[in-house]
Design a protein around this motif. Structure first.
Motif, mmCIF file in Angstrom:
data_model
loop_
_atom_site.group_PDB
_atom_site.id
_atom_site.type_symbol
_atom_site.label_atom_id
_atom_site.label_comp_id
_atom_site.label_asym_id
_atom_site.label_seq_id
_atom_site.Cartn_x
_atom_site.Cartn_y
_atom_site.Cartn_z
ATOM 1 N N PRO A 57 -9.476 -11.877 24.944
ATOM 2 C CA PRO A 57 -10.880 -12.296 24.976
ATOM 3 C C PRO A 57 -11.090 -13.432 25.976
ATOM 4 N N SER A 114 -20.918 -11.360 19.238
ATOM 5 C CA SER A 114 -20.640 -10.784 17.919
ATOM 6 C C SER A 114 -20.941 -9.292 17.933
ATOM 7 N N CYS A 115 -20.183 -8.549 17.120
ATOM 8 C CA CYS A 115 -20.534 -7.139 16.910
ATOM 9 C C CYS A 115 -21.048 -6.934 15.487
ATOM 10 N N ILE A 127 -20.636 1.088 18.071
ATOM 11 C CA ILE A 127 -20.275 -0.323 17.876
ATOM 12 C C ILE A 127 -21.118 -1.076 18.897
ATOM 13 N N TRP A 183 -22.608 -4.822 20.467
ATOM 14 C CA TRP A 183 -22.362 -6.261 20.597
ATOM 15 C C TRP A 183 -23.633 -6.969 21.063
ATOM 16 N N LYS A 202 -12.845 6.035 18.072
ATOM 17 C CA LYS A 202 -11.924 4.959 17.661
ATOM 18 C C LYS A 202 -10.473 5.427 17.619
ATOM 19 N N ALA A 238 -14.503 -8.948 25.282
ATOM 20 C CA ALA A 238 -14.564 -8.842 23.813
ATOM 21 C C ALA A 238 -14.522 -7.377 23.386
ATOM 22 N N ILE A 239 -15.212 -6.539 24.133
ATOM 23 C CA ILE A 239 -15.242 -5.108 23.819
ATOM 24 C C ILE A 239 -13.848 -4.508 23.973
ATOM 25 N N HIS A 282 -11.488 -5.279 21.076
ATOM 26 C CA HIS A 282 -11.838 -4.893 19.702
ATOM 27 C C HIS A 282 -10.708 -4.079 19.073
ATOM 28 N N ASP A 297 -10.564 -1.750 16.937
ATOM 29 C CA ASP A 297 -10.781 -0.299 16.770
ATOM 30 C C ASP A 297 -10.731 0.454 18.097
ATOM 31 N N GLN A 333 -8.250 0.181 20.610
ATOM 32 C CA GLN A 333 -6.945 0.009 21.269
ATOM 33 C C GLN A 333 -6.237 1.368 21.375
#
Ligand SMILES: CC(C)(COP(=O)(O)OP(=O)(O)OC[C@H]1O[C@@H](n2cnc3c(N)ncnc32)[C@H](O)[C@@H]1OP(=O)(O)O)[C@@H](O)C(=O)NCCC(=O)NCCS
Length: 151
Positions: free
Chosen positions: A3, A13-14, A50, A52, A70, A97-98, A101, A103, A105
């Motif tokens: 990040p 924030s998400c 998702i 943000w 995901k 940040a995205i 996340h 979920d 990776q």
């Protein structure tokens, strides 16, 4: 992908409860990619993504969303920073940040479409499509300007 801390006063924030639908719709309905999109469609798109927000205090000043299973694939879209907050590294902090996340990776493919922001996404390992002849699409760029009812 690590990040990137946003500048002082800004947060990312998400949490969907924080999003300001009027702000997001107001920008996207005037964007080059989804001009005229109804607010109901923006709300539905967020509900199934998702999403943000970037916030300056409580004020939402940026947005992006990811459509993903995901597991194998993610599509990054609707990225914007309000014009008076640009040039401060906010979109870079947002994309970092995205990409961080949990979920999202180990995905086999990420995609996005951009007219002119290649230099932003290249910093996060995006590259031009290698074999464009293998990619196909159905694209209706004028859909929301043709008076179509919401899907
Ligand atoms: C594109 C956008 C999100 C960039 O936001 P920003 O917070 O001002 O960008 P940042 O300050 O984080 O910097 C972005 C970096 O990418 C680079 N970049 C490449 N193409 C760019 C572009 N079209 N616009 C802005 N920056 C761009 C910048 O030079 C900068 O590089 P640096 O690391 O050398 O400083 C913002 O200009 C915007 O909302 N534009 C209108 C909506 C839009 O076009 N969205 C993108 C759709 S794909």
């Amino acid at each position: 992908m690590k990040p990137i801390e946003p500048p002082a006063g800004y947060s990312i924030s998400c949490d969907p409860a924080l999003l300001n639908l009027d702000t997001v719709h107001g920008f996207i309905a005037n964007s080059y990619w989804a001009k005229g999109i109804p607010k109901t469609i923006v709300e539905k798109s967020i509900r199934h993504s998702i999403a943000w927000g970037i916030y300056f205090g409580a004020e939402q000043v940026g947005f992006a969303r990811v459509i993903s299973d995901k597991a194998t694939f993610a599509y990054l879209c609707d990225v914007f920073i309000a014009s008076e907050h640009r040039g401060k590294g906010l979109s870079k902090a947002l994309v970092a940040a995205i990409k961080a996340h949990p979920d999202l990776q180990g995905l086999r493919r990420w995609m996005l479409v951009t007219v002119d922001a290649h230099g932003l996404y290249e910093q996060f390992d995006f590259k031009p499509v290698q074999n464009p002849e293998r990619h196909m699409e159905i694209h209706q760029p004028g859909l929301y300007l043709e008076g179509q009812p919401p899907a």
